[in-house]
Design a protein around this motif. Structure first.
Motif, PDB file in Angstrom:
ATOM      1  N   SER A 107       1.292   5.757  -2.166  1.00 38.87           N
ATOM      2  CA  SER A 107       1.791   4.472  -1.938  1.00 38.87           C
ATOM      3  C   SER A 107       3.320   4.704  -1.821  1.00 38.87           C
ATOM      4  O   SER A 107       4.135   5.622  -2.192  1.00 38.87           O
ATOM      5  N   PHE A 108       3.871   3.289  -1.499  1.00 37.19           N
ATOM      6  CA  PHE A 108       5.159   3.148  -1.446  1.00 37.19           C
ATOM      7  C   PHE A 108       5.911   3.335  -2.793  1.00 37.19           C
ATOM      8  O   PHE A 108       7.005   4.232  -2.976  1.00 37.19           O
ATOM      9  N   ARG A 109       5.062   2.985  -3.744  1.00 34.95           N
ATOM     10  CA  ARG A 109       5.423   3.204  -5.122  1.00 34.95           C
ATOM     11  C   ARG A 109       5.632   4.644  -5.662  1.00 34.95           C
ATOM     12  O   ARG A 109       6.708   4.882  -6.392  1.00 34.95           O
ATOM     13  N   GLU A 110       4.479   5.282  -5.215  1.00 37.15           N
ATOM     14  CA  GLU A 110       4.442   6.704  -5.487  1.00 37.15           C
ATOM     15  C   GLU A 110       5.771   7.622  -4.854  1.00 37.15           C
ATOM     16  O   GLU A 110       6.326   8.430  -5.177  1.00 37.15           O
ATOM     17  N   PHE A 111       5.869   7.192  -3.694  1.00 32.05           N
ATOM     18  CA  PHE A 111       7.156   7.532  -2.702  1.00 32.05           C
ATOM     19  C   PHE A 111       8.309   7.778  -3.583  1.00 32.05           C
ATOM     20  O   PHE A 111       8.966   8.374  -3.543  1.00 32.05           O
ATOM     21  N   LEU A 112       8.455   6.581  -4.074  1.00 26.06           N
ATOM     22  CA  LEU A 112       9.693   6.270  -4.882  1.00 26.06           C
ATOM     23  C   LEU A 112       9.873   7.079  -6.046  1.00 26.06           C
ATOM     24  O   LEU A 112      10.956   7.429  -6.326  1.00 26.06           O
ATOM     25  N   HIS A 113       8.762   7.265  -6.563  1.00 28.23           N
ATOM     26  CA  HIS A 113       8.553   8.255  -7.737  1.00 28.23           C
ATOM     27  C   HIS A 113       8.807   9.741  -7.394  1.00 28.23           C
ATOM     28  O   HIS A 113       9.598  10.201  -8.181  1.00 28.23           O
ATOM     29  N   LEU A 114       8.232  10.050  -6.203  1.00 32.69           N
ATOM     30  CA  LEU A 114       8.439  11.746  -5.923  1.00 32.69           C
ATOM     31  C   LEU A 114       9.691  11.960  -4.957  1.00 32.69           C
ATOM     32  O   LEU A 114      10.256  13.079  -5.184  1.00 32.69           O
ATOM     33  N   ALA A 115      10.181  10.919  -4.343  1.00 29.50           N
ATOM     34  CA  ALA A 115      11.304  11.356  -3.525  1.00 29.50           C
ATOM     35  C   ALA A 115      12.590  11.805  -4.437  1.00 29.50           C
ATOM     36  O   ALA A 115      12.911  10.891  -5.358  1.00 29.50           O
TER      37      ALA A 115
END
Length: 399
Positions: free
Chosen positions: A149-157
């Motif tokens: 998700s966009f939320r998970e992208f913000l965590h992983l990036a």
């Protein structure tokens, strides 16, 4: 079997648990047999290895093996399980089960013959796992793993590393202004959202952003050239028709299919085109949207056809991606893992038979949902919404 253990220990030792997706906590790992399906590249293998690292003993009680291993050219899965249990095995973790022809029947036998053994397995698509339902009914508990998700992208990036909690759809609808005020104090959502649309759905973006879309094309080719022919009877000519179909869809506005025209453009029949659309949905390259007034039948035409996630546009048609298609595709990809979405009489999407969403840009009016109870506007290019106009990016926090 000793070589399998050596490969497993080497592989599990290379996996980082610094960032673990929340999905790992949604699975009840106590069940005797667990199946995890999801598109190629969403991180199923990493998830399994992270679970092993965190929760299972790294000794003869645990074994991870991919079923495309050369070991299975001379040995069966049933034989492996039998030998494993006799040597004290308790946790058998199986990856890429669809690469093994009789996997579902043999997993049924393993479940019935070894009540002390816990098994977790992954498969790459609904296309493969649908045919296993009869063999594994009442045995395997199945889970669906979506892309990031966009939320998970913000965590992983690496450039963000922001850890936000997910929010429910009613929370977004009722409290979006407060949520956005809080979130925008911590990061600028609009540039991050543009990055996500291009390269944030599959976790391998963190390996090398420059080659991300090349890898995505390779994944699509593997699905078309290996996965599909393994399950359905298609030849080289059919694969070329599927490629043409994908290119047409990638360059189109939010697509209401004219099946007859599509069949003429790719050189096929009407029924074949409908079958192609269903194959591509089952392999998670497309998402098909059906009307709220009809039951879905085998040869029914979908009301709208979307690529499964926005990253696919930038791989297939980087210079011709339609902004309206990107917006609607993003919204659908973030809603479908947790909600039922249909094509409504008014607006763009009907969610759980209750909420109607109309998707557009910052200046989108309420005209299309006028008079619709529980209707809202989902607007791109805005940081904070007002009343029933909600920022599009916020729906990336649903999971």
């Amino acid at each position: 079997m000793e070589q399998l253990f050596q490969k497993f220990l080497k592989k599990v030792g290379t996996v980082s648990t610094k960032v673990v997706r929340d999905f790992i906590y949604q699975i009840d790992w106590k069940d005797r047999m667990i199946g995890i399906r999801g598109a190629r590249g969403v991180g199923k293998t990493t998830l399994l290895l992270q679970y092993i690292q965190q929760q299972l003993p790294l000794d003869n009680q645990t074994l991870y093996v991919s079923l495309d291993d050369i070991y299975f050219s001379n040995n069966t899965l049933v034989e492996l399980a039998d030998q494993f249990v006799k040597n004290g095995g308790k946790f058998l973790i199986l990856d890429e089960v669809h690469r093994y022809a009789t996997w579902s029947v043999e997993l049924k036998n393993i479940y019935d013959d070894h009540p002390s053994l816990r098994v977790a397995f992954t498969g790459s698509s609904a296309l493969h796992l649908h045919r296993a339902k009869a063999d594994l009914s009442r045995r395997a508990v199945m889970y669906y793993m979506p892309g990031l998700s966009f939320r998970e992208f913000l965590h992983l990036a690496p450039q963000y590393q922001l850890n936000f909690p997910s929010v429910s759809l009613p929370e977004i609808i009722d409290n979006h202004t407060e949520l956005c005020l809080s979130l925008t104090q911590q990061f600028k959502p609009l540039p991050a959202f543009q990055q996500y649309l291009s390269l944030g759905y599959y976790p391998y973006f963190s390996e090398n952003e420059d080659t991300y879309h090349l890898k995505l094309i390779e994944v699509l080719n593997l699905i078309l050239e290996i996965d599909l022919p393994h399950v359905v009877n298609i030849n080289f000519s059919s694969i070329n028709q599927l490629r043409k179909l994908l290119q047409i869809l990638a360059e189109s506005t939010p697509f209401k299919p004219n099946i007859q025209k599509l069949s003429e453009r790719i050189g096929s029949t009407r029924n074949t085109v409908i079958s192609y659309l269903q194959y591509l949905e089952n392999t998670e390259i497309l998402s098909l949207l059906y009307s709220t007034t009809k039951g879905v039948s085998a040869m029914q035409k979908p009301e709208k056809v979307y690529l499964q996630n926005p990253n696919l546009f930038f791989a297939l048609a980087p210079d011709n991606a339609n902004k309206g298609s990107l917006r609607e595709t993003f919204f659908l990809s973030q809603l479908r893992p947790k909600h039922a979405v249909q094509y409504p009489k008014q607006g763009d999407f009907l969610i759980d038979g209750k909420w109607t969403a109309e998707i557009g840009g910052a200046s989108k009016s309420k005209r299309q949902i006028k008079g619709v109870e529980d209707g809202f506007i989902t607007a791109d290019d805005i940081e904070i919404g007002y009343q029933n106009k909600i920022p599009l990016w916020l729906f990336g926090f649903l999971y």
